[in-house]
Design an enzyme around this catalytic site. Sequence first.
Site, PDB file in Angstrom:
ATOM      1  N   GLU A  57      28.676  36.274  49.612  1.00  0.00           N
ATOM      2  CA  GLU A  57      28.518  36.925  50.915  1.00  0.00           C
ATOM      3  C   GLU A  57      27.204  36.517  51.588  1.00  0.00           C
ATOM      4  O   GLU A  57      27.169  36.272  52.798  1.00  0.00           O
ATOM      5  CB  GLU A  57      28.559  38.450  50.749  1.00  0.00           C
ATOM      6  CG  GLU A  57      29.926  39.002  50.421  1.00  0.00           C
ATOM      7  CD  GLU A  57      30.922  38.765  51.533  1.00  0.00           C
ATOM      8  OE1 GLU A  57      30.575  38.977  52.711  1.00  0.00           O
ATOM      9  OE2 GLU A  57      32.058  38.352  51.226  1.00  0.00           O
ATOM     10  N   CYS A 224      48.892  35.231  64.571  1.00  0.00           N
ATOM     11  CA  CYS A 224      48.168  36.457  64.231  1.00  0.00           C
ATOM     12  C   CYS A 224      49.130  37.619  64.019  1.00  0.00           C
ATOM     13  O   CYS A 224      50.005  37.884  64.853  1.00  0.00           O
ATOM     14  CB  CYS A 224      47.186  36.802  65.348  1.00  0.00           C
ATOM     15  SG  CYS A 224      46.221  38.303  65.005  1.00  0.00           S
TER      16      CYS A 224
END
Length: 364
Positions: A57, A224
Amino acid sequence: MFPPAPSGRTPASASGAGATATKASLAERVVTWQRTHGRHGLPWQRERDPYRVWLSEIMLQQTQVSTVLAYYARFIERFPDVAALARAALDDVLAAWAGLGYYSRARNLHRSAQAVMAEHGGRFPASAEQLATLPGIGRSTAAAIAAFCFGERAAILDGNVKRVLTRVLGFSADLAVARHERVLWARACELLPPASTDMPTYTQGLMDLGATVCLARKPNCLLCPLQGDCVARREGRPEAYPVKTRKLKRTRREHWWLWLEHAGAVWLQQRPATGVWAGLWSLPLLDDEAALGAVVRRWPVPVEPQPLIEHALTHFDWTLHPRRAVLDSVEGVEAALGPGRWIALDALDTVGLPAPLKKLLTAR
């Protein structure tokens, strides 16, 4: 402590598609899409080890996945767990990070590893709120670690996720205004799936949508899963979201780099603990060519101009003029330039170097 969800009237421009994008439908669609179409082959996705998830991250902040892959593998090999990272010298950590940029991330990794060992018995805290107390871990990163590793129902809101949510919700409030960002955080929390077992998949799904489908320019709306609810798509202007009016004011700097070489080694100086390239090793920086000339006059050797370097950082553009001189003797170098070290050119990987300097020194 994380700020509570704001109460009171939500700005009209922020309410958008609240009635259509219900928390159940949005979360379920994201989870289903991720399981079928999301990314599954990244090395840190197979992990529930908070050390490795945390490392990925931090590396992925402002850095592309393709770049991070090699660095992640090398970093894990060198520092396989939080204890190894905490024991390491900062110079070694910066050397492993060299080339990734935004070096405060590496310094905070080192500090956080030491805090985990000293304050948490070598175990990462299991909640987003506690994780956010570690150096360099903001609210969104803490939530990602907590969701992936501990299944906590905590919302992430990095740049990619802001883009996804503001477009779906038609959230047109200016995110440069703190209270508007707090409202978006509250909406992100409302949209979380009810089951904590879905949190890793949901969190990864939002990340994947932002990285691969809901792109800043030319989003692939037909791919999407949220296209039916997306206000930005219905308006025909997805690139208008998110709205953030405050922009960084860029400046320009110019310096001369003095490259002194002797017997296959180069004279390097460690940058201060704060500021640009903090803690890294650099050639001596001088304000202008006259100052550089005043130094090199001490040694009767030719000074060779090197190709100009234009380097862009977050807040400014930097013009660097390297000048190389090969010395017959090292006498007077430290007296003229201050403390430093002679580093062998074939040992540059042992110290943390800024990317443009490493490229310059290894090109010959």
